[in-house]
Design a protein around this motif. Sequence first.
Motif, PDB file in Angstrom:
ATOM      1  N   GLU A 407       0.827  -1.208   0.000  1.00  0.00           N
ATOM      2  CA  GLU A 407       0.000   0.000   0.000  1.00  0.00           C
ATOM      3  C   GLU A 407       0.861   1.258   0.000  1.00  0.00           C
ATOM      4  OE1 GLU A 407      -3.567   2.253   2.493  1.00  0.00           O
ATOM      5  OE2 GLU A 407      -2.657   0.425   3.308  1.00  0.00           O
ATOM      6  N   ILE A 425      -6.986   3.125  -9.867  1.00  0.00           N
ATOM      7  CA  ILE A 425      -7.264   2.202  -8.762  1.00  0.00           C
ATOM      8  C   ILE A 425      -5.975   1.822  -8.039  1.00  0.00           C
ATOM      9  CG2 ILE A 425      -7.925  -0.204  -8.285  1.00  0.00           C
ATOM     10  CD1 ILE A 425     -10.200   0.123 -10.261  1.00  0.00           C
ATOM     11  N   LEU A 428      -4.977   4.284  -5.301  1.00  0.00           N
ATOM     12  CA  LEU A 428      -5.871   4.560  -4.180  1.00  0.00           C
ATOM     13  C   LEU A 428      -5.407   3.811  -2.937  1.00  0.00           C
ATOM     14  CD1 LEU A 428      -9.384   4.315  -5.900  1.00  0.00           C
ATOM     15  CD2 LEU A 428      -8.130   6.398  -5.290  1.00  0.00           C
ATOM     16  N   THR A 430      -5.929   1.633   0.535  1.00  0.00           N
ATOM     17  CA  THR A 430      -6.803   0.486   0.809  1.00  0.00           C
ATOM     18  C   THR A 430      -8.147   0.952   1.343  1.00  0.00           C
ATOM     19  OG1 THR A 430      -4.867  -0.912   1.244  1.00  0.00           O
ATOM     20  CG2 THR A 430      -6.988  -1.672   2.112  1.00  0.00           C
ATOM     21  N   GLN A 432      -9.584   3.860   0.733  1.00  0.00           N
ATOM     22  CA  GLN A 432     -10.312   4.492  -0.365  1.00  0.00           C
ATOM     23  C   GLN A 432     -10.948   3.450  -1.279  1.00  0.00           C
ATOM     24  OE1 GLN A 432      -7.054   6.887  -1.873  1.00  0.00           O
ATOM     25  NE2 GLN A 432      -7.977   8.789  -1.107  1.00  0.00           N
ATOM     26  N   LEU A 433     -10.256   2.337  -1.501  1.00  0.00           N
ATOM     27  CA  LEU A 433     -10.830   1.260  -2.314  1.00  0.00           C
ATOM     28  C   LEU A 433     -12.086   0.711  -1.656  1.00  0.00           C
ATOM     29  CD1 LEU A 433      -7.544  -0.657  -3.233  1.00  0.00           C
ATOM     30  CD2 LEU A 433      -8.989   0.609  -4.819  1.00  0.00           C
ATOM     31  N   SER A 437     -16.335   1.129  -2.942  1.00  0.00           N
ATOM     32  CA  SER A 437     -17.313   0.049  -3.075  1.00  0.00           C
ATOM     33  C   SER A 437     -18.489   0.238  -2.124  1.00  0.00           C
ATOM     34  CB  SER A 437     -16.636  -1.299  -2.834  1.00  0.00           C
ATOM     35  OG  SER A 437     -15.664  -1.561  -3.815  1.00  0.00           O
ATOM     36  N   ARG A 495      -5.755  -6.070  -0.196  1.00  0.00           N
ATOM     37  CA  ARG A 495      -5.717  -4.955  -1.148  1.00  0.00           C
ATOM     38  C   ARG A 495      -5.988  -5.439  -2.570  1.00  0.00           C
ATOM     39  NH1 ARG A 495      -4.268   0.153  -1.702  1.00  0.00           N
ATOM     40  NH2 ARG A 495      -3.234   0.819  -3.607  1.00  0.00           N
ATOM     41  N   LEU A 498      -9.697  -5.976  -2.963  1.00  0.00           N
ATOM     42  CA  LEU A 498     -10.414  -4.698  -3.035  1.00  0.00           C
ATOM     43  C   LEU A 498     -10.235  -4.035  -4.401  1.00  0.00           C
ATOM     44  CD1 LEU A 498      -9.768  -3.238   0.519  1.00  0.00           C
ATOM     45  CD2 LEU A 498     -11.985  -3.865  -0.445  1.00  0.00           C
ATOM     46  N   LYS A 499      -9.080  -4.216  -5.006  1.00  0.00           N
ATOM     47  CA  LYS A 499      -8.874  -3.664  -6.342  1.00  0.00           C
ATOM     48  C   LYS A 499      -9.745  -4.401  -7.364  1.00  0.00           C
ATOM     49  CE  LYS A 499      -4.263  -3.717  -6.194  1.00  0.00           C
ATOM     50  NZ  LYS A 499      -2.846  -3.487  -6.590  1.00  0.00           N
ATOM     51  N   ALA A 502     -13.202  -3.024  -6.830  1.00  0.00           N
ATOM     52  CA  ALA A 502     -13.262  -1.641  -7.328  1.00  0.00           C
ATOM     53  C   ALA A 502     -13.403  -1.627  -8.855  1.00  0.00           C
ATOM     54  CB  ALA A 502     -12.018  -0.873  -6.899  1.00  0.00           C
ATOM     55  N   SER A 503     -12.741  -2.563  -9.548  1.00  0.00           N
ATOM     56  CA  SER A 503     -12.866  -2.628 -11.008  1.00  0.00           C
ATOM     57  C   SER A 503     -14.289  -3.036 -11.412  1.00  0.00           C
ATOM     58  CB  SER A 503     -11.838  -3.600 -11.591  1.00  0.00           C
ATOM     59  OG  SER A 503     -12.110  -4.929 -11.194  1.00  0.00           O
TER      60      SER A 503
END
Length: 513
Positions: A407, A425, A428, A430, A432-433, A437, A495, A498-499, A502-503
């Motif tokens: 991170e 993304i 960002l 962790t 913020q990710l 969502s 992380r 979460l990415k 986020a996608s």
Amino acid sequence: MSGDGDPSEMKAHGAYDAYEDARAVVRLFQCSQCSYPLRDPLTLPCGNSLCKPCLPPLYKRENITYPQIDGRSEGFLCPFKGCGLEHSVGDCGTDVTLNKIMHVIRTYVTQNQTDSPGVSLLLEEKLDWPSVRESSIDVMPRSRVLPGGRILATYVLADMGELHYQSDVVYTPAGPSAEDKLIRERDITTLSALQEVVQAELECQVCYQVMLDPLTTTCGHTFCRKCFARAMDHANYCPMCRRRLPLLPSVVSEPSNKRISFLLQHLLSDLSEARKAVAEQEDAVDEDGHLPLFPCTLAYPQMPTFLHIFEPRYRLMIRRVMESGSRKFGMLMYRPYTPPSGEAQYMPYGTILYIERLEMLPDGRSLIETRGLYKFRVVEASLLDGYLIGKVQRIDDIPVHEEEVIEARETSTAAPPDADEQTQIQHLSTQQLLDMSLEFVEQARSQSAQWLHQRVLAAYGQPPSDPAIFPYWLASVLPIAQTERYTLLPATSVRERLKITASWVQRLERARQ
């Protein structure tokens, strides 16, 4: 840098002798940083322990948002050789077990120091010069005449601040009545008493046996590693104080509490070896070696999975799972395409499920409610009475300090203004990710999205605020392709997951515009 904190340097294995190893016995209770008996001991994430006043200077940690724990924004560099990592203050709670042990030891020494009138010893410190030179402290060897046997007198010398952690001691009887025989008897009595009081504090509060491979939580409680792993499979709360703990990425790879391990090894050697022998026998019958496997659907750790069992082979499987008492089986997802000849019809990654509730129907079918425990990869599989059994490998997340490094590296610079969404993304934090969502879920709820119907929320709960669990929740309720949701199972980083979510959010928001 101070010494590496290993109190067993003088004798690698086995029980300490009360007379010959008196110095080593006392070293078990000394802080390797200040050389005093441990005061308000803390156990660090690397497994080493020191006095709370001996913590190195603290500094502000930058670009780290996961996990969110009090004290995590402050850090220090580990002073122990062989580590040198950055630790956060939030991960270093007072070691409850060591604290209790030091209290009973001090009480015993205070009550028994002068119980042998006329038995005195001259203690002469024998410095370990390499460690003294390394510490850059101007120290001269010290000597004192103290009452009691070797163990008590050595502890008192350390408590006076006159015995360096790495120093040895030369003992000489002082006075006509201080015979070796009397001193030896005194030390045997002392060690026996110390073993008794220490044993009472080294029992795991889950299995109520002497601890095996002790693991200390961030709240300072210590348990057998396997006992703690089983407890964390079902809920991430400390079994003692019920404090919510961050989900450990891998209980298997977390360092053991070194100081408690040394106490078990050198003071309670017989009990510790017997405990290991019993555990080895239990491990010989490893349930994961013949784990029932059910290719059916996607399932995730910490999430419920509801199943209707109607095929005879799986009725048999569930019955055997319940009769064994384990209540566990592996859930796998079928491949979305016809596999080439010789390739398994199921995907290699799955989730261990625990049966929480089972309802038998009159015709033999059953409705079961399960909860995911942890992820696994199939190593090998075979058929038993029509259903799969297999050997699996548990899949855990990378350690938290590696999450933090990733991170900090990815968020240390901002994304270029013309960067694509995927690059944005990456930059960002962790948190913020997660927030991205969560905001998407709230917007969908405000628009009465069907996938957030009250029935769905009743089954899967409200969106969790824990970044480690949220992606599994979202994948459980979001109507997207199974192949996309499956990508969370091989992912070994909070992380990273979460990415992925986020996608999904970015793509769905584009489609909605």
